[in-house]
Design an enzyme around this catalytic site. Structure first.
Site, mmCIF file in Angstrom:
data_model
loop_
_atom_site.group_PDB
_atom_site.id
_atom_site.type_symbol
_atom_site.label_atom_id
_atom_site.label_comp_id
_atom_site.label_asym_id
_atom_site.label_seq_id
_atom_site.Cartn_x
_atom_site.Cartn_y
_atom_site.Cartn_z
ATOM 1 N N LEU A 10 13.367 -32.049 61.767
ATOM 2 C CA LEU A 10 12.666 -32.814 62.803
ATOM 3 C C LEU A 10 11.167 -32.809 62.529
ATOM 4 O O LEU A 10 10.530 -31.752 62.521
ATOM 5 C CB LEU A 10 12.938 -32.204 64.182
ATOM 6 N N ALA A 11 10.617 -33.976 62.300
ATOM 7 C CA ALA A 11 9.194 -34.068 61.977
ATOM 8 C C ALA A 11 8.581 -35.323 62.574
ATOM 9 O O ALA A 11 7.688 -35.937 62.002
ATOM 10 C CB ALA A 11 9.011 -34.064 60.465
ATOM 11 N N ARG A 17 -1.879 -31.336 69.794
ATOM 12 C CA ARG A 17 -2.762 -30.174 69.981
ATOM 13 C C ARG A 17 -3.509 -29.767 68.702
ATOM 14 O O ARG A 17 -4.450 -28.986 68.757
ATOM 15 C CB ARG A 17 -1.959 -28.985 70.529
ATOM 16 N N GLN A 77 12.288 -42.469 64.057
ATOM 17 C CA GLN A 77 12.426 -42.407 65.509
ATOM 18 C C GLN A 77 11.203 -43.112 66.099
ATOM 19 O O GLN A 77 10.094 -42.585 66.035
ATOM 20 C CB GLN A 77 12.485 -40.932 65.959
ATOM 21 N N GLY A 82 12.763 -37.068 72.689
ATOM 22 C CA GLY A 82 13.354 -35.737 72.781
ATOM 23 C C GLY A 82 14.125 -35.362 71.526
ATOM 24 O O GLY A 82 14.475 -36.215 70.701
ATOM 25 N N ASN A 391 -24.828 -34.411 28.005
ATOM 26 C CA ASN A 391 -23.638 -35.201 27.668
ATOM 27 C C ASN A 391 -23.688 -36.611 28.224
ATOM 28 O O ASN A 391 -22.873 -37.444 27.885
ATOM 29 C CB ASN A 391 -22.382 -34.494 28.189
#
Ligand code: UD1
Ligand code: CA
Length: 486
Positions: A10-11, A17, A77, A82, A391
């Protein structure tokens, strides 16, 4: 695991927060994203398929997950209704039905270990339950779903913080958020989960009560090490989990034979590899894919990212990225090694030396105050103090080659492209614009000229001129004269 196992990660949650433009599960802990740690643990279960539920900022999260696990199924989703809804979306992405065992994990638990998940899933399968809960006992259960048991100690259900009675809030056995299901039961139960609760969400956890009502077996499997299932919701928790992960990594290397003088100020990321008898001194950070061979001593106050340190090398107060240090070579104190810096065996990069995209050969030395960029310095060569490898001509970068056993003097400038031959030498302060043949001495700049009185005439009225005048009684004004000497 031999059986038919599906893992749902689930991500989809926003992680508000964190107050970040970076999605929560992408924040790194120990040099790897939180979801990267979870996927590593999940892969150790050898599941038949992995489904990741993404939602908020899926354009960030989806590609990251696919990079780590190319054959993961991504389920989108659209609204975060939920955890029950999220798992339903995952199963729909698999065609709405699933056989075998389904394990659900959350994407923000970086300390989760593969072996714990494996033991949990094996226990679930052996007990042939409809639902198993990976639970934990915690000192402060606030915010978690509580595992409710009857007087016989059997699991009755999970009640969420916001829906719990005062008595239920006293329960210290919590739902870690990691659950195992019989797939067929899960598909059926998710259709029966409602959202009549404090949050108005479809709770995955309601499936436990549904199983009980159906007379099916449910159980909770308490994990000893609850920090494994802890998630980071804000930056303070992120730091706490990061410190704990580091403590575990440092501890593991010490048990494998690495001396760490001060574990508190030593940071080692997940993918670093250390050999036995490496010594790490205080204030050291070993990051990315850094590898340190045996008997090397690193630190104090050193940061190495994606570096390779040879056996017996000594790296002191150094900042290095994508650098390779040969065996028994020494670096620092106060060296800055940029990508492509390579130092041969027994070589030296000394104090206040910056090296970029350059190979410094075996036994070659750049001991003091120099910049080496885009160069090839031959075996056994010695570069004088304060040398600049020029260089960059303002448009393009060019290479400098210094031959084997060449000895260049102090304060040189090598204007690239230029080659200093094997065994050649240069004079102090030389500006080398043309190739130096092997074995030659190159000097530049001509004899010193003193233009006497120059300051008095050109800087009249300054403190500098005043000081000169005081040191030169009888000095006259007028045009400077040239008293060139040697
Ligand atoms: C959840 C559990 C709780 C448990 C806790 C452990 C439920 C109802 N509650 O609570 O019992 O103690 O985790 O941390 O499951 N997510 C989605 N889509 C959604 C909602 C959530 O993908 O629509 C993801 C979140 O990104 C997160 C995980 O699911 O990774 C948990 O969601 P969160 O809202 O944090 O659940 P909690 O209230 O913490
Ligand atoms: Ca949570």
């Amino acid at each position: 695991m031999a059986s038919n196992l599906t893992v749902v990660v689930l991500a989809a949650g926003g992680g508000t927060r964190m107050k970040s433009k970076t999605m929560k599960v992408l924040h790194p802990v120990g040099g790897r994203s939180m979801v990267g740690h979870v996927l590593t643990a999940v892969q150790q279960m050898e599941p038949s398929r992995i489904v990741a539920v993404v939602g908020t900022q899926r354009e960030q999260v989806g590609p990251h997950i696919h990079e780590l696990v190319p054959d993961a199924v991504l389920a989108v989703q659209e609204t975060q209704d939920g955890t029950g809804h999220a798992v339903k979306v995952a199963l729909e992405a698999l065609g709405g039905k699933v056989d075998g065992t389904v394990v659900v994990v959350t994407g923000d638990t970086p300390l989760l270990r593969g072996e714990s998940l494996r033991a949990f899933a094996e226990e679930h399968d052996a007990a042939q339950r409809a639902v198993s809960i990976l639970s934990g006992r915690v000192a402060n259960p606030f915010g978690y779903g509580r595992v409710v048991r009857n007087t016989e100690g059997d699991v009755e259900g999970i009640v969420e913080e916001k829906d719990a009675t005062p008595e239920q809030r006293e329960i210290d056995e919590i739902n870690s958020g990691i659950l195992a299901f019989d797939g067929a039961f899960l598909v059926d139960a998710l259709d029966r989960v409602g959202n009549d609760n404090a949050k108005g969400e479809y709770y995955l956890t309601d499936t436990v009560g549904i199983a009980r009502a159906d007379g099916l077996t449910v159980g909770a499997f308490p994990v000893d090490d609850v920090m494994q299932t802890e998630g980071a919701n804000d930056r303070a928790q992120l730091a706490a989990l990061g410190r704990e992960m580091n403590r575990r990594i440092v501890d593991r290397w010490m048990r494998d034979g690495v001396t760490v003088m001060d574990p508190e100020t030593t940071w080692i990321e997940s993918d670093v590899v250390l050999a036995p008898d490496v010594t790490i001194l205080p204030g050291t950070q070993l990051l990315g894919a850094t590898v340190v061979a045996e008997d090397a001593v690193v630190g104090p106050d050193t940061t190495l990212k994606d570096c390779e340190i040879g056996s017996g090398a000594r790296v002191v107060r150094t900042h290095a990225e994508l650098a390779v240090i040969g065996e028994n070579a020494t670096v620092g104190p106060f060296a800055y090694l940029r990508p492509g810096a390579r130092l041969g065996a027994g070589g030296k990069i000394g104090t206040f030396v910056e090296v970029k995209n350059s190979h410094i050969g075996d036994g070659a030395k750049v001991p003091h105050l120099s910049y080496v960029g885009d160069a090839e310095v031959g075996e056994g060569a010695n570069i004088g103090a304060g040398t600049t490898f020029a260089n960059y001509d303002g448009v393009a970068k060019h290479r400098t080659v210094v031959g084997r056993y060449a000895k260049t003097s102090c304060n040189n400038t090598f204007v690239a492209p230029v080659t200093i031959g094997d065994g050649a030498t240069t004079g102090a302060g030389a500006v080398i614009r043309r190739d130096v043949p092997p074995g030659s001495l190159a000097v530049s700049g001509g004899p010193q000229r003193n233009l006497e009185g120059w300051v008095l005439s050109r800087r009249a009225g300054t403190k500098q001129a005043e000081a000169a005048e005081q040191a030169l009684p009888g000095a006259t004004d007028g045009a400077p004269s040239d008293s060139t000497s040697g």
